[in-house]
Structure formats: C-alpha cells, structure tokens
Design an enzyme around this catalytic site. Structure first.
Site, PDB file in Angstrom:
ATOM      1  N   LYS A  13      28.962  50.347  86.161  1.00  0.00           N
ATOM      2  CA  LYS A  13      29.815  49.966  85.016  1.00  0.00           C
ATOM      3  C   LYS A  13      31.070  49.219  85.478  1.00  0.00           C
ATOM      4  O   LYS A  13      31.428  48.212  84.903  1.00  0.00           O
ATOM      5  CB  LYS A  13      30.251  51.216  84.216  1.00  0.00           C
ATOM      6  CG  LYS A  13      29.112  51.943  83.531  1.00  0.00           C
ATOM      7  CD  LYS A  13      29.622  53.014  82.571  1.00  0.00           C
ATOM      8  CE  LYS A  13      30.392  54.132  83.232  1.00  0.00           C
ATOM      9  NZ  LYS A  13      29.601  54.962  84.153  1.00  0.00           N
ATOM     10  N   ARG A  88      33.000  58.463  76.119  1.00  0.00           N
ATOM     11  CA  ARG A  88      32.041  59.289  76.861  1.00  0.00           C
ATOM     12  C   ARG A  88      31.571  60.470  76.022  1.00  0.00           C
ATOM     13  O   ARG A  88      30.715  61.242  76.488  1.00  0.00           O
ATOM     14  CB  ARG A  88      32.703  59.825  78.129  1.00  0.00           C
ATOM     15  CG  ARG A  88      32.355  59.064  79.406  1.00  0.00           C
ATOM     16  CD  ARG A  88      33.134  59.680  80.530  1.00  0.00           C
ATOM     17  NE  ARG A  88      32.593  59.493  81.828  1.00  0.00           N
ATOM     18  CZ  ARG A  88      33.088  58.599  82.702  1.00  0.00           C
ATOM     19  NH1 ARG A  88      34.050  57.788  82.366  1.00  0.00           N
ATOM     20  NH2 ARG A  88      32.576  58.533  83.919  1.00  0.00           N
ATOM     21  N   ARG A 127      28.731  55.487  98.679  1.00  0.00           N
ATOM     22  CA  ARG A 127      29.753  54.529  98.233  1.00  0.00           C
ATOM     23  C   ARG A 127      31.077  54.742  98.970  1.00  0.00           C
ATOM     24  O   ARG A 127      31.541  55.861  99.143  1.00  0.00           O
ATOM     25  CB  ARG A 127      29.963  54.697  96.723  1.00  0.00           C
ATOM     26  CG  ARG A 127      31.092  53.848  96.165  1.00  0.00           C
ATOM     27  CD  ARG A 127      31.012  53.747  94.669  1.00  0.00           C
ATOM     28  NE  ARG A 127      31.465  54.941  93.965  1.00  0.00           N
ATOM     29  CZ  ARG A 127      31.620  55.005  92.644  1.00  0.00           C
ATOM     30  NH1 ARG A 127      31.327  53.955  91.888  1.00  0.00           N
ATOM     31  NH2 ARG A 127      32.029  56.124  92.074  1.00  0.00           N
ATOM     32  N   ARG A 160      35.412  58.491  97.337  1.00  0.00           N
ATOM     33  CA  ARG A 160      36.010  59.171  96.180  1.00  0.00           C
ATOM     34  C   ARG A 160      35.753  60.665  96.262  1.00  0.00           C
ATOM     35  O   ARG A 160      34.658  61.084  96.622  1.00  0.00           O
ATOM     36  CB  ARG A 160      35.407  58.603  94.888  1.00  0.00           C
ATOM     37  CG  ARG A 160      36.292  57.579  94.223  1.00  0.00           C
ATOM     38  CD  ARG A 160      35.598  56.912  93.069  1.00  0.00           C
ATOM     39  NE  ARG A 160      35.195  57.817  91.994  1.00  0.00           N
ATOM     40  CZ  ARG A 160      34.778  57.405  90.817  1.00  0.00           C
ATOM     41  NH1 ARG A 160      34.724  56.117  90.543  1.00  0.00           N
ATOM     42  NH2 ARG A 160      34.413  58.265  89.889  1.00  0.00           N
ATOM     43  N   ARG A 171      28.302  65.542  87.518  1.00  0.00           N
ATOM     44  CA  ARG A 171      28.670  64.410  86.645  1.00  0.00           C
ATOM     45  C   ARG A 171      27.445  63.902  85.898  1.00  0.00           C
ATOM     46  O   ARG A 171      27.538  63.525  84.727  1.00  0.00           O
ATOM     47  CB  ARG A 171      29.305  63.290  87.486  1.00  0.00           C
ATOM     48  CG  ARG A 171      30.708  63.652  87.963  1.00  0.00           C
ATOM     49  CD  ARG A 171      31.166  62.803  89.143  1.00  0.00           C
ATOM     50  NE  ARG A 171      31.300  61.397  88.843  1.00  0.00           N
ATOM     51  CZ  ARG A 171      31.302  60.429  89.765  1.00  0.00           C
ATOM     52  NH1 ARG A 171      31.154  60.723  91.051  1.00  0.00           N
ATOM     53  NH2 ARG A 171      31.450  59.184  89.405  1.00  0.00           N
TER      54      ARG A 171
HETATM   55  P1  AMP Z   1      34.693  57.038  86.321  1.00  0.00           P
HETATM   56  O1  AMP Z   1      35.534  56.295  87.288  1.00  0.00           O
HETATM   57  O2  AMP Z   1      34.454  56.294  85.042  1.00  0.00           O
HETATM   58  O3  AMP Z   1      33.424  57.571  86.942  1.00  0.00           O
HETATM   59  O4  AMP Z   1      35.549  58.332  85.876  1.00  0.00           O
HETATM   60  C1  AMP Z   1      35.959  59.285  86.831  1.00  0.00           C
HETATM   61  C2  AMP Z   1      36.337  60.573  86.124  1.00  0.00           C
HETATM   62  O5  AMP Z   1      37.431  60.338  85.229  1.00  0.00           O
HETATM   63  C3  AMP Z   1      35.267  61.197  85.263  1.00  0.00           C
HETATM   64  O6  AMP Z   1      34.333  61.951  86.018  1.00  0.00           O
HETATM   65  C4  AMP Z   1      36.111  62.062  84.331  1.00  0.00           C
HETATM   66  O7  AMP Z   1      36.586  63.209  85.009  1.00  0.00           O
HETATM   67  C5  AMP Z   1      37.309  61.165  84.082  1.00  0.00           C
HETATM   68  N1  AMP Z   1      37.076  60.284  82.916  1.00  0.00           N
HETATM   69  C6  AMP Z   1      37.011  58.927  82.914  1.00  0.00           C
HETATM   70  N2  AMP Z   1      36.791  58.463  81.683  1.00  0.00           N
HETATM   71  C7  AMP Z   1      36.700  59.541  80.863  1.00  0.00           C
HETATM   72  C8  AMP Z   1      36.452  59.713  79.480  1.00  0.00           C
HETATM   73  N3  AMP Z   1      36.243  58.682  78.652  1.00  0.00           N
HETATM   74  N4  AMP Z   1      36.427  60.983  78.997  1.00  0.00           N
HETATM   75  C9  AMP Z   1      36.651  62.039  79.799  1.00  0.00           C
HETATM   76  N5  AMP Z   1      36.875  61.948  81.112  1.00  0.00           N
HETATM   77  C10 AMP Z   1      36.898  60.712  81.660  1.00  0.00           C
END
Ligand code: AMP
Length: 217
Positions: A13, A88, A127, A160, A171
């Site tokens: 994404k 989400r 990654r 990360r 996740r």
């Molecule tokens: P990402 O970088 O999009 O994988 O997001 C990393 C983490 O940020 C996720 O695993 C959640 O803990 C938090 N996060 C990001 N976007 C959201 C969202 N829309 N709703 C809830 N938690 C989020």
C-alpha cells in the site's frame, strides 16, 4: 482524485500510494507513517499509538478518525488525496464517508491490493527500511549493495518493530477480522477496484492504473 488503498499489511500500500500520489499529483496520507513519526518524536499521540502498534493491534477508532479528519481539512487535499492505511474498520469508513459527503465529495475508487497471507509474511519479515530517506529493501529480493546500509544515503537500515513474525501474524489476523469487511462495504457502493499485488511494484502500478481507467471510464 480521491483514493483509498486497501489491503493487508505487506500488500504494498505504501509503495503504491506513493507512486499513485505522484501520478495524480495529490498528497499521500499514511496513518502508519504519521503514527511512526509521532512515536519517534515522542508526542502524546505517538506514545499512545505506540502502545497499540508495537503489539500489532489497531489504534482506537476515535484517535485515528480525529487525526485523519484533521489532516483532510488542510488545503493541499482540495484536489484529492491517496489514503494509505485508512480506513481500517467500518466505523472509520463511515466517518470518512460522512466527512466527504458534508464537503460534497465522494471517493473515486478504493484500490484493493490482493495478496496471499504467506507472501505477506515473507515480504514483511525480510523488509528493511532507511530511517534517513525512507528507501525500502528486502533481504532476499532487493538487498542493499552494502549489507545493512542504504544505497542512497548510507544510513543504517532498520527493521520495523512490528515486522517480526508473531506480530505480522497478529496484524494479518486483525486485517481478516476488522478490515476485510471493507471489501464488501465498498463493493456495495461500486467503489471497489481489485488489483493483484503479487508482482514487482512497477507492474502493480501498471495494473492499478489500468484498472482505475476502466473503473472511472
Ligand atoms: P501501517 O504502516 O499502515 O502498517 O500501520 C502500522 C500500524 O499503525 C498498524 O498496525 C496500527 O497499529 C496503526 N494504524 C495505522 N493506521 C491505522 C488505522 N487506520 N486504524 C488503526 N490503527 C492504525
């Protein structure tokens, strides 16, 4: 162009959002990046978000929604935006719809990057990213020239916190239990555009643009 990028963690994404943002000349808004930047700067929002992110859980809806709605009020989103990692959950999707409707807008499309769980695990566990310039690497499929160092800026690459195997599995579970329902949500409104995400990034962008052209007519 008002787009949402949907898909499990590791679907690409972030990479695709960046490429589509350049293509359509609109801002790329990543909730994950915003939380990570806040966590690094140790802001109250960052400290709160970190409690959830480090165990692979979702940050509560009210915190994310407020942050995103705030961001979407900024003038650079007038021509559109690419949302990466938001919504989400169904309440987040409903909050976004309400905001757009109140401004007389709607999403042009929701690009759903489709990818198999096992590929997600392999992608994320290998990654590495550069904290200096944001470049992404993969230990097996796209390693840096010099082990552990960024090809562009020489900074030491990092993994990360939430990319270890058990957290990736968690996740993915949360994706299937809380986020996948959004496919049906956006299919009902005719906004869903499915794109196979199991290819190199340039090819996935080509597929996404082709699918978007067909969708938007
Ligand atoms: P990402 O970088 O999009 O994988 O997001 C990393 C983490 O940020 C996720 O695993 C959640 O803990 C938090 N996060 C990001 N976007 C959201 C969202 N829309 N709703 C809830 N938690 C989020």
């Amino acid at each position: 162009m008002r787009l949402v990028l949907l898909g499990p963690p590791g679907a690409g994404k972030g990479t695709q959002a960046q490429r589509l943002a350049t293509e359509f000349d609109v801002p790329h808004i990543s909730t994950g990046d915003t939380f990570r930047a806040n966590a690094l700067a140790e802001t109250p929002l960052g400290r709160k978000a970190k409690e959830y992110m480090s165990r692979g859980a979702l940050v509560p809806d009210e915190i994310v929604v407020e942050m995103v709605l705030d961001r979407l009020q900024k003038s650079d989103t007038e021509k559109g935006f690419i949302l990466d990692g938001f919504p989400r959950t169904r309440p987040q999707a409903e909050a976004l719809d309400s905001l757009l409707v109140s401004d007389g807008h709607r999403l042009d499309a929701v690009v759903d990057l489709v990818i198999d769980d096992e590929l997600v695990v392999r992608r994320l566990v290998g990654r590495r990213s550069c904290p200096g310039c944001g470049a992404l690497y993969h230990l097996s499929w796209g390693p840096p020239l010099l082990e552990g160092k960024c090809d562009n800026c020489g900074a030491t690459l990092v993994k990360r916190d939430d990319d270890d195997k058990p957290t990736v599995r968690r996740r993915l579970e949360i994706y299937h239990s809380d986020t996948e329902v959004l496919e049906a949500y956006y299919a009902t409104t005719g906004q869903l555009v499915k794109v196979a995400g199991d290819a190199p990034e340039v090819e996935v962008t080509r597929r996404a643009l082709e699918a978007l052209r067909a969708h938007l007519g």
